[in-house]
Enzyme design. Structure first.
Site, PDB file in Angstrom:
ATOM      1  N   GLU A   1       6.222  -8.785   0.665  1.00  0.00           N
ATOM      2  CA  GLU A   1       5.423  -9.106   1.846  1.00  0.00           C
ATOM      3  C   GLU A   1       4.398 -10.184   1.518  1.00  0.00           C
ATOM      4  OE1 GLU A   1       3.461  -6.287   5.072  1.00  0.00           O
ATOM      5  OE2 GLU A   1       2.112  -6.498   3.344  1.00  0.00           O
TER       6      GLU A   1
ATOM      7  N   TYR B   1       2.665 -14.374   9.065  1.00  0.00           N
ATOM      8  CA  TYR B   1       3.097 -13.161   8.366  1.00  0.00           C
ATOM      9  C   TYR B   1       4.579 -13.286   8.066  1.00  0.00           C
ATOM     10  CZ  TYR B   1       4.620  -8.368   7.521  1.00  0.00           C
ATOM     11  OH  TYR B   1       5.187  -7.249   6.968  1.00  0.00           O
TER      12      TYR B   1
END
Length: 403
Positions: free
Chosen positions: A213, A125
Site C-alpha cells: 500500500e 492512494y
C-alpha cells in the site's frame, strides 16, 4: 510478515520505484544528524519525522502522556531533536493499535517533498493485493489520497478504482496508462506514473507480497511520482525464497507468545478471552471458537496444532495457553484424521505433569484415529481432566467452567 516503512522503501528502490528518501534512526542524536544530512543532500527546508511501528494511522495517533503525534514536520534541527525525543521510547496509540499502543523504537527522518515548483502537488492512494474471489491481483487506487482513505471508501466509493491483473499475462501497458489517466494525470506526470505503477507491480510480485500500500502516492510540483509512505506485508510461506527479507523481521513488534508458537510451527493468534482452545485444523478451530462464544465464554486464542501434531508440539501449545492469566478453562478439541488422538492425549498428560499446579478446568474432546486409545490414556492418567465425546457435551462443560 510486516515490514517497517523504512525497510519497505529500501526494497522498493531495488525495483526502481521512486520513494521519499529518509534515514532510520535509533536515538534523538541520530535523528538530529540525519536532519542535517538531508538538509544538505536534498536542500530540504523541512523534514518529516515518522514513528516506525507496525500499525497505520500514525499521523493521527499520539504518544501517551505527551503532546506528540506519530508523524510530525520539523523546521529545524532543534525541532527534530524534540520530536524524536518524544517519540523514541514512547508508546504510540493509533486507531489500529488499540488502547495498549506500541512502543516506538525507531523513527524515520525523511525529506520534504512539498517543495516549490511550476505545478500543484497532489496526493493519491494506490495499493496492490490479492482478490481471492477472482483469483487475481487487484490494484486499488483513488484520486483522494492521504490519511482518510477509509472515509473515502465509505462515503464516496465511486472514487475508488480497481484494476485486476491476470496472473498469466501480468500487468499490461494499457492498464498502467489507464490508472494514470483515471488519476487525472497528463504530460510528464502521466509518463512517470505509468513507470511507477509498472515497477511497483513488479516489486509486489517479485517480493511475494501479500499486500503493498502506498498512501500517499505523491505527485511533486515538478511532476515526479514518488511513494511517500509504504506498508508492505510479505507472504510467510514465501520467505524461504527471500532470506534477505526474512532477516528484516522485527520480533519486538510481534506478540511474544505468537513468536514462541512459531518456533514449534503452531498457528497461534492471541485474543482477549477467558477460554483457551487447542484444535487441529483452521476450520474446526473457528467452529470451536464459535462454540465457546455460544457457551458463554470468550476465546482466549486461536491455536491450530496442525495435522502432524505430536506430544511435544501439544505440550508446547499447552504451555503457551497457560501463560495467559486471563484463561479460566482450556478446551482441547481434536478430530483425529491425519493426527492421532493418542499423540495429543500423551501431549496433554506430559504437559499436565510437567507444568504441575494446574488449577483450571481442562476439557478434552478427542474423536477419530485412535480415539479409544487416547481416552484410555487420559482415564488411566489420574489427571483432573474432563472428557467429552460430543461437541455439545464439551460446550456444556465450557459453560459451567466460565459461569
Amino acid at each position: 510478515m510486516n515490514l517497517h516503512e523504512y525497510q519497505a522503501k529500501e526494497l522498493l528502490k531495488k525495483y526502481n520505484v521512486p520513494v521519499q528518501e529518509g534515514i532510520a534512526c535509533n536515538t534523538p542524536a541520530e535523528a538530529e544528524e540525519a536532519y542535517r544530512f538531508i538538509n544538505t543532500q536534498y536542500g530540504s527546508k523541512f523534514a518529516v519525522v515518522k514513528a516506525q511501528i507496525h500499525a497505520g494511522g500514525r499521523g493521527k495517533g499520539s504518544i501517551v502522556g505527551k503532546d506528540q503525534r506519530g508523524v510530525a514536520v520539523a523546521k529545524s534541527a532543534e525541532d527534530v531533536l524534540k520530536i524524536a525525543t518524544n517519540l523514541i521510547g514512547g508508546t504510540l496509540v493509533t486507531i489500529q493499535t488499540g488502547e495498549a499502543g506500541k512502543v516506538v523504537n525507531k523513527v524515520l527522518v525523511a525529506q520534504d517533498v512539498y517543495y516549490e515548483g511550476p505545478n500543484p502537488v497532489k496526493e493519491f492512494y494506490l495499493s496492490i493485493l490479492l482478490d481471492r474471489t477472482k483469483g487475481q491481483n487487484v490494484i486499488m487506487y483513488s484520486t483522494e489520497g492521504g490519511m482518510n482513505i477509509e472515509d473515502v471508501a465509505h462515503d464516496t466509493p465511486e472514487k475508488i478504482f480497481k484494476e485486476w491483473v491476470h496472473p498469466g499475462g501480468g500487468l499490461q501497458g494499457f492498464q498502467a496508462r489507464k490508472i494514470a489517466f483515471n488519476l487525472g494525470l497528463s504530460g510528464e506526470a502521466f509518463k512517470n506514473c505509468t513507470k511507477f505503477v509498472t515497477n511497483l507491480y513488479n516489486a509486489y510480485v517479485g517480493l511475494d507480497c501479500g499486500m503493498l500500500e502506498i498512501n500517499p502516492l505523491f505527485k511533486t510540483s515538478d511532476d515526479k511520482i514518488i511513494a511517500v509512505d509504504c506498508k508492505m506485508n510479505i507472504d510467510d510461506n514465501a520467505l524461504m525464497r527471500h532470506a534477505d527479507v526474512a532477516a528484516l523481521r522485527d520480533l519486538s513488534e510481534e506478540d511474544p507468545t505468537e513468536v514462541e508458537a512459531g518456533k514449534f510451527n503452531l498457528n497461534f493468534v492471541k485474543l482477549d478471552g477467558n477460554v483457551g482452545c487447542m484444535v487441529n485444523g483452521a476450520g474446526l478451530a473457528m467452529a470451536t471458537m464459535d462454540m465457546i462464544k455460544l457457551s458463554g465464554g470468550e476465546p482466549a486464542n486461536f491455536l491450530d496444532v496442525g495435522g502432524t501434531a505430536n506430544a511435544q508440539t501439544v505440550e508446547a501449545g499447552f504451555r503457551i495457553i497457560m501463560k495467559d492469566p486471563k484463561v479460566k478453562a482450556i478446551l482441547i478439541n481434536i478430530f483425529g484424521g491425519i493426527v492421532r488422538c493418542d499423540r495429543v492425549a500423551q501431549g496433554v498428560i506430559d504437559a499436565y505433569q510437567s507444568i504441575g499446579n494446574i488449577n483450571i478446568p481442562i476439557i478434552v474432546r478427542l474423536q477419530g484415529t485412535n480415539a479409544d486409545v487416547a481416552k484410555k490414556l487420559i482415564d488411566e492418567s489420574g489427571l483432573k481432566v474432563q472428557s467429552a465425546i460430543l461437541l455439545s457435551e464439551a460446550a456444556d462443560l465450557v459453560g459451567k467452567a466460565v459461569a
